[in-house]
Design an enzyme around this catalytic site. Structure first.
Site, PDB file in Angstrom:
ATOM      1  N   LEU A  66       0.811  -1.218   0.000  1.00  0.00           N
ATOM      2  CA  LEU A  66       0.000   0.000   0.000  1.00  0.00           C
ATOM      3  C   LEU A  66       0.851   1.279   0.000  1.00  0.00           C
ATOM      4  CD1 LEU A  66      -2.853   1.275   0.209  1.00  0.00           C
ATOM      5  CD2 LEU A  66      -2.560   1.223   2.694  1.00  0.00           C
ATOM      6  N   ASP A  67       0.607   2.139  -0.984  1.00  0.00           N
ATOM      7  CA  ASP A  67       1.234   3.464  -1.054  1.00  0.00           C
ATOM      8  C   ASP A  67       2.755   3.404  -1.103  1.00  0.00           C
ATOM      9  OD1 ASP A  67      -1.321   4.473  -0.900  1.00  0.00           O
ATOM     10  OD2 ASP A  67      -1.224   4.907   1.236  1.00  0.00           O
ATOM     11  N   ALA A  68       3.302   2.302  -1.575  1.00  0.00           N
ATOM     12  CA  ALA A  68       4.760   2.156  -1.564  1.00  0.00           C
ATOM     13  C   ALA A  68       5.363   1.934  -2.946  1.00  0.00           C
ATOM     14  CB  ALA A  68       5.158   1.012  -0.633  1.00  0.00           C
TER      15      ALA A  68
END
Lengths: 290, 290, 290, 290
Positions: free
Chosen positions: B233-235
């Protein structure tokens, strides 16, 4: 009124208190009854915290009393509204102790601003854990205090630092790239009076080697954060931040150079806000009346 | 050479390969032997990764062959240098499926850029888990596909989404404020082809409610990040970022509004880079030949 | 005080008057005597012009009277300090007539902000000298008035425009890329109420083809300026400005695209300031209490 | 290839020539035949001017010859394509004469960058029409040459300046707030080698007192421009520009302070571009391969 209020001595009144009606009316009524000339005014209410903040500057010569009398006369009003408050005199320069390690960019920038009259402070001394920057500081006529660190036992270093700061009667301590973690005890002696510049856009990249972390993560902007130092590392109230665009072309060396430019600009702005009493801290946040 | 190379059909060559000498010479020699006209050129070598990247644009009509022949003739050279490579034709518009939820700011901005000819894409459909934006999308003559989510079992939703994307023959999927986490399986089908806009300056404030987190932390700038979606997530690899100054005066509502402006600008730039084949991913980072 | 003052109806008081002491005290005393709740406050004194400016927002329900009574009660105080003043009600949406030509970027941006509730205005109609944008405007349920221009005699056009604006009871006229010079007569009917967006960083590149001029001069940033229209071309009081970096890589076509992004952002900010009564004009300058 | 090409000696090749195909192929083929390692590469074609520009950096030790041999071997190729060209060696530091008046912000900034190793130049001397900054400059071990100006006859001053510059064998002259207009004769001796910092966003506010002009016009941003000096005042080719937001709160004194920050940043960037041979001038414009 030919006087330029920006270039005259002023009293600076900072207030935070529970929000209610009538605060500004009471304060301005107080000032008006003495025919005080307000040269700058800011106020703000945080509806969630139910807290009211204000900062006024009054041309000193327009009031019929000195700072102490001002405070004395203002005290009953402050008590009525349960204010946390302060009044300072722009003519009383704050005493700023600068602390550095080996890197000179922030130091050099602050000393330029100081000697050109742009930063209205006195600098009783510069403290460093290294001797590298002595000659440059001494050229400015400022005492340079070298306090080495024994990495296996830092306690004597910080004991000596504490004594130097106390002897200098510092109003504010500026960590201008002083690369040591400040012990909790020292933080508690000077709450909201130790200013650090951190080389990232906090809360990104807390701790060591932020450029390395930033390069790893492939960010497209690097930043810097000026904040008050608390016992929790890199987590104190933020005063000022800014960023600088980077691309894949920028090597780590470039990022260090570009980062230095952001750091010195952000620290200079944050320090200016502090010495002009523009920063009001509440919770872990700040109101900056810039 | 009265021709404006910016306004003509071009071939875009993207290459990454182990760094060595002679790469540019070989590639440009290849182009020159056919009298190809290079209208834009970028190259970059990452000394740590020992990897070389280049992106060239060649005016299509200056070469004596079509895209397939170009690729065929180029293949031996690519093999010689162990290249990961791609050649695209600027006249072949990429098919971009947009996914939205209820918020229209990014959608509205992208559709303006599309209908004004600024964004050179085809939009086979807009997919949403809500029906709110149907009328606006359909005014543009673009099919609107409403795929509701059962919050207790999201699997059927994503099964339907996957089918719609496949049916649309999407080259790129743009999460223009689609507020659902993409399942790992879908990420793997479209590596470096799902583009998300996240409403913070990543890696700050990963996850939900970043403005709330930002307000809590008292930051002085809010940001937005355009990145490729990976299973973490979000990486995923960051394509583009920007920030916007905020002050204590800005309410959470203001921050949402200001944040939207940054989001739509950053997403539009990131998407433009992608559709023009300007983004080369390596490790978890990008080279953006902007 | 659990109420969020940002989300409630407010009265907005704007004042400019000769600078003297006691103004703020008198105004805040007036508000406090009715237990008015000040939710936002700005003031500024220009020492050269010896003029004082202030803008206060008061939560409407905290005062015991309606707008007309407020004005009536405030009038004697205003007279005492020789104020130019105004009080408005945030619930009374301003009527903004948009004027466009063929380019849709500013129009599209403003209409998004309007339909999402971000811009608190009514749009009685959009007036254009071309018919191109009719369908888009009408989808929003807004009347589109096409008033062609006879280039050999523009008088009838402007006569019709004047009548349309009057019929629409416009509070503000927004030139959202309306590419005609406004005749002096119309400027005088609506002083400080006609807002233009100019595609340069004024006073650079006044007049036609600013990107061409900018490219000729080799500038490294292009800008946009939102200003009130006066009878002198591109010389009215500036409300807002911004710039965008460009490089030699940017073709004129790129500069147009990048310029559009700056234009729409600057116009949207400038219009927001105007409709919230944050802009006070004096001489040929503005105070913007943002 | 464990070598970091950023930290090694490099040859820098700058070329401008009529645009045609095969230029890059020929140049890179030339480099490849000697197994030269290209560490940075930029190219650009201006379709209107039909001119091609390129700048390459090659790791010096990867080539089997010294600078003179390099030039000798490259000359035939240059002639074939009718190139204006130059090859420099990153190890040969340029000699930069700084010229100042009384203001120290740019000087101080440049000297910091010089002594920290950030600016790769030699400074044979600082020339000034005042004696104010002597001590600061001399602390750095740099000769300070005071050449007073007789305002009724400036000719002797400029005669002496010309001799000093010649004696210093200056590669570049930096007007770091040297407040005198350079006579045409001197401009012609050093074309594209005299760098000035002007305190406005040119072409706005040409000439004297730009902040005063900016305040009069009520602009919302102030800027600075780094440009080469030509005989037409403030009209030479622009190297770099930037701006800084201002508001009505900013007094002229604030604008001077904020302007100084922009000035020193813009001058430092412009000078860096120049000394790394990143600036190619054509017509009255520049290509900056940053």
């Amino acid at each position: 009124m030919a006087l330029d209020p920006q270039n005259t001595r002023r009293y600076r009144i900072s207030i935070s208190c529970p929000d209610t009606f009538g605060i500004v009316a009471a304060v301005t009524q107080f000032i008006a009854q003495y025919k005080g000339w307000i040269s700058e005014a800011h106020q703000f209410a945080d509806p969630e915290a139910c807290t009211f903040f204000m900062r006024y500057e009054v041309v000193a010569d327009s009031l019929p009393f000195d700072l102490d009398t001002f405070k004395e006369k203002f005290a009953p009003l402050a008590e009525q509204f349960n204010m946390t408050w302060n009044i300072t005199d722009s003519a009383e320069r704050k005493r700023a102790v600068l602390m550095v390690s080996k890197e000179a960019h922030c130091l050099s920038d602050l000393l330029y601003r100081w000697r050109s009259g742009e930063l209205n402070i006195d600098i009783p001394c510069v403290i460093s854990n290294h001797d590298d920057l002595r000659s440059y500081v001494e050229w400015h006529g400022i005492p340079y205090v070298h306090v080495p660190v024994d990495m296996s036992n830092k306690e004597p270093h910080f004991q000596a630092v504490r004594e130097q700061i106390a002897a200098a009667e510092a109003d504010v301590i500026v960590l201008a790239k002083y690369m040591q973690i400040i012990p909790e005890e020292l933080c508690e002696i000077y709450p909201n009076r130790i200013i650090n510049i951190h080389h990232s856009f906090l809360p990104s990249f807390i701790g060591a080697r932020p450029y390395h972390q930033a390069a790893e993560r492939g960010v497209k902007q690097i930043g810097a954060t000026c904040h008050y130092v608390t016992s929790e590392l890199d987590a104190g109230p933020i005063i000022e931040q800014d960023v600088q665009r980077v691309t894949h072309h920028n090597t780590t060396k470039d990022m260090v150079r570009l980062g230095k430019d952001v750091e010195k600009a952000v620290l200079a702005r944050g320090l200016r806000f502090h010495i002009e009493d523009r920063v009001l801290v509440y919770g872990n946040k700040t109101v900056v009346f810039a």
